[in-house]
Design an enzyme around this catalytic site. Sequence first.
Site, PDB file in Angstrom:
ATOM      1  N   LYS A  46      -7.579  96.129  20.277  1.00 51.73           N
ATOM      2  CA  LYS A  46      -7.529  95.880  18.830  1.00 51.73           C
ATOM      3  C   LYS A  46      -6.492  96.756  18.120  1.00 51.73           C
ATOM      4  CE  LYS A  46     -11.208  99.032  17.308  1.00 51.73           C
ATOM      5  NZ  LYS A  46     -10.327  99.881  16.495  1.00 51.73           N
ATOM      6  N   THR A  47      -6.319  98.009  18.576  1.00 51.79           N
ATOM      7  CA  THR A  47      -5.327  98.879  17.934  1.00 51.79           C
ATOM      8  C   THR A  47      -3.921  98.330  18.151  1.00 51.79           C
ATOM      9  OG1 THR A  47      -6.777 100.782  18.312  1.00 51.79           O
ATOM     10  CG2 THR A  47      -4.483 101.244  17.757  1.00 51.79           C
ATOM     11  N   ASP A 232      -9.772  98.477   9.626  1.00 51.07           N
ATOM     12  CA  ASP A 232     -10.201  98.667  11.005  1.00 51.07           C
ATOM     13  C   ASP A 232     -11.701  98.961  11.040  1.00 51.07           C
ATOM     14  OD1 ASP A 232     -10.000  98.957  13.739  1.00 51.07           O
ATOM     15  OD2 ASP A 232      -9.300 101.028  13.662  1.00 51.07           O
ATOM     16  N   GLU A 233     -12.355  98.617  12.144  1.00 50.54           N
ATOM     17  CA  GLU A 233     -13.799  98.871  12.327  1.00 50.54           C
ATOM     18  C   GLU A 233     -14.603  98.356  11.116  1.00 50.54           C
ATOM     19  OE1 GLU A 233     -14.736  99.724  15.128  1.00 50.54           O
ATOM     20  OE2 GLU A 233     -13.407 101.196  16.058  1.00 50.54           O
ATOM     21  N   GLN A 263     -20.698  96.449  18.030  1.00 56.72           N
ATOM     22  CA  GLN A 263     -20.538  97.905  18.024  1.00 56.72           C
ATOM     23  C   GLN A 263     -20.885  98.507  16.658  1.00 56.72           C
ATOM     24  OE1 GLN A 263     -17.142  99.549  20.405  1.00 56.72           O
ATOM     25  NE2 GLN A 263     -16.461  97.425  20.467  1.00 56.72           N
ATOM     26  N   ARG A 615     -18.005 102.147  27.396  1.00 59.58           N
ATOM     27  CA  ARG A 615     -17.098 103.299  27.459  1.00 59.58           C
ATOM     28  C   ARG A 615     -16.579 103.491  28.883  1.00 59.58           C
ATOM     29  NH1 ARG A 615     -15.546 102.602  23.224  1.00 59.58           N
ATOM     30  NH2 ARG A 615     -16.919 100.820  23.376  1.00 59.58           N
TER      31      ARG A 615
END
Length: 748
Positions: A46-47, A232-233, A263, A615
Amino acid sequence: MALKLIKQDEKEHKYKILDGLNEEQREAVTTIHGPVLIVAGAGSGKTRVLTHRIAFLIEQGIAPHNIIALTFTNKAAAELRERIATLVPARAASNIWAGTFHSIFARILRTEAGMLGYTNAFSIYDTDDSQSLVKRVLNARGISDKKFSPQNVRNRISWAKNRMLSWEQLHSQSKYEDDKTIADVYREYEEELKRSNAMDFDDLLINMLRLFTQEPEVLKKYQERFKYLHVDEYQDTNRPQYVVCKMLAGVNNNICVVGDDAQSIYKWRGAEIRNILEFKKDFQNVRIVRLERNYRSTKNILAAADSVIKFNRNQLPKTLWTNNPEGDKIKLVECGDDLDEAEYIVRNISKLIRNEEYEAKDCAVLYRTNAQSLAFENACRKYKLPYIIIGGMSFYKRKEVKDTYAYLKFINNPNDSESLLRIINEPPRGIGNTTLNHFRAYMSEHKVSLFEAFRNYAEIPELQTRAKNAAKIFIEMIDEVLQLKDSISSQEFALQYIEKTGLMQMYSEIGTDDALDRWNNIQQVLADISQYFRDNPDSDLVDYLQQISLIADIDTQDMSESKVKLMTLHSAKGLEFPIVYIAGVEKGLFPFARAENNPEEEEEERRLFYVGITRAMEKLSISYAKRRMRFGDYSYQAPSKFIAEIDEVLMDFIASKPAFRQNSSANKKKYSYGGYSEYSQIPAEENYSQIEKPKFKLKVGDKVRHSHFGIGQIVAMAGEGAKRQATVNFHSVGRKKLMLQYAKLQKI
C-alpha cells in the site's frame, strides 16, 4: 529535435512511475479523479501505491502544493516523503504536504491560532503533561487520587473528545455523580489549557474541526489549497479526523483513502471501523480498488490469517493470495505454564541464532498485554539473548529530557503553567509546595497564568521573604534570557538558555554515575537542537518544539538493532519479521474475557490476531499455557477459540518439555538447568528492561544523606520496586520527592 527529446523523457518518467506495479496497483495509481477507496490487504504494497499515486499526480501536471497526504505516524510520513523524492524532482517532493494528522493540523492551527483565541506559540501537551494537569485540577477540588485516578480521568476526557463531546454534553449524559464529577474536572481542565495557551493531542483534532466550522472562509481556503487528499490507514480514523477529511474533500471530491478493515484494532482510542466500511455511502461514484496480492508471507501463513478473519461478519470482502513459497507449517505449542512458554520461545530463538539460520533482529515475540513481557525478559536474560522492548519508555520520556524540553516550552510560551511547575525546582530554588499553593491561589482568583502570578509576587501577602526572593531571582533569569531572543539565532538562544537554567550544572555537581548519564542526555538534546537548525535554517524554536511534541514512541525505536523484539500485538502493526511468535493465545487473555458476550469486541480481538499472524514472513509459532500466574497464584487456562479457527492442516502441534526451574512455587523439587549451557555462548548486549529492581531497605523516620541536597529525614514512602519513592525533608531545600532507584540515599 529538442521537442522529441522532451517527449521521450516524459515517456521514460511516466514508465518509471508505473514500472513494477501489478494490475490492481496500477489501477489505484492512475485513478486520480473522484473518491477512491483502496482496500489494501496486509503486505500488499500500500505504501508503494500511495507514493506512486502522488508521483503520478505530479506527472499529470497537478501542482505539488495542491496535494496532501495524512498518516498516523511520523515514520510512515517520512517513508512516504523519501519514496516520493525518488520518483519526482526534489523541489516538487518538498512542496507536498505529507505528515501525521496531528502535525499537519498543528501546522494549520499555528497559522490560524488567533481565530480560536490562541497565540501561534501555543504549547502542545503530551499524555504526561495532560495527566499532570488533571491531577492538579483534582487536587484543587480536594479530590483524592485514590477515588479518581488522574490517568483514568484523563482517559475519560480523551474518550469524550474523540467522540466530539463537550464537557456540557458529557455532564448532561452522565447518570451517576462520579461521572458528573469527571465532567466538571473536564471543564476546569479545558479552562486551564486555554489559560496556559496550550492544546493537548486531542485538541489538535477538535480545534481543527472548530476552525473549519466557525470560519467558512478558512475552510474554503484550505479546500482550494488541498485539491487532492490522501489518507493512509483510514480504518484507524476517529470521528473528528473523519469529519475534517470529509470537509476538506467537500468541494473537489478528490479523496483517496487507503486501508484495511481487517486491521482496524484501535477502537479503544476512538477509531471507528464504520469510517472505512461506509466510505461508499459518504461519497458518490466511489471507485473501489482491492489490493489482494500479498508480497510478505508464505502461503501457509496467509491461509491461516484468511481462515481466522473469515469468522468476522463486519468486513469488506477480499481474498489475499501470494506467489511466495508454501513455507513451513505453523507451530502450535502447548506449554505447562507462562514461564515454560517464555523459556521455550527463547530457547527456540537461541537455537536459530546459534545455528546461524537467523539473526536476533529477525525474531519478534508478540503478546496481548504489557505484563506478559516480564517472563520473556527474564528468559532472555537467563540465556543472555539480546532484546529490546518496543513501546517501552522512550528517550523523550526520561525525566531530565522532559525537564529540558519543559524549559524550552516555557520560554516559548510563558503562559504554559504546566511547564513552569515542572521546572521551577529543577534545579532546587527553595520554592516548596506551600509557596506554590499561594501562587496557584492567586492565579485562580485573578484568572492569570502561573507566571503572571510569579511576576506579581509582591501582591501576595502570604509569601515569606525567602519565597519572594526566590521568585524574584527566577523572574530576573527569565527576563535576562528573553532579552536575547531577538538578537541571536534560535539555535544559539536555545543553547545559551539551557546553560543559564543551571540544569546541567546541577547534574555535574551531583557527580554520580546516574547524574552524569542525565547530564549526557541533556547534551544529546542540545546536539539534536543544533542538528535540527543546521538542517532547517529557516525554522524557529516553535517549529522545533512542535516536531518534538508530536514524536511517538514507535518513531524513536531502532528496528535495525540486532536484538529480539518484544512487543504487544498493537505495537506490531505496520511491522514485519521473518519469524514471529504469538504468545498467550488463551481464553480470557486473547481474546479478553470482556469480548465473550460482545460481538464487536470479539471481532476487534480477532482482527488483532489477524494483524499478529500477518506480521510473519517465513515462520510463525502460536503458543498457549495450560496455567498462568495471576494475582500471585496459578489459574488454569484453556486454548483460545481463535486457535480452533485456523485450519488444522496448516499447523504442527508441539507439546513443549518444561524447563526445570529452581524454587518454583509450582514445583518444590530442586533441579538444575542441565542441557542448556550452550546458550550462554550468545553474547549479552545492553537491554532495555522493564523488570523492577529489588526493594530498598529504607523506612519512614530514617535520617539520610544525599550527595547534592545534604542531610534530611524520610517523612513518607510510596510506590513499589523501581517506582519506590521517598519524601525527604532536607535541612537545605525542604521537602523533595526522590526516586530511590536514582537518589542513592545513604542511611545515617
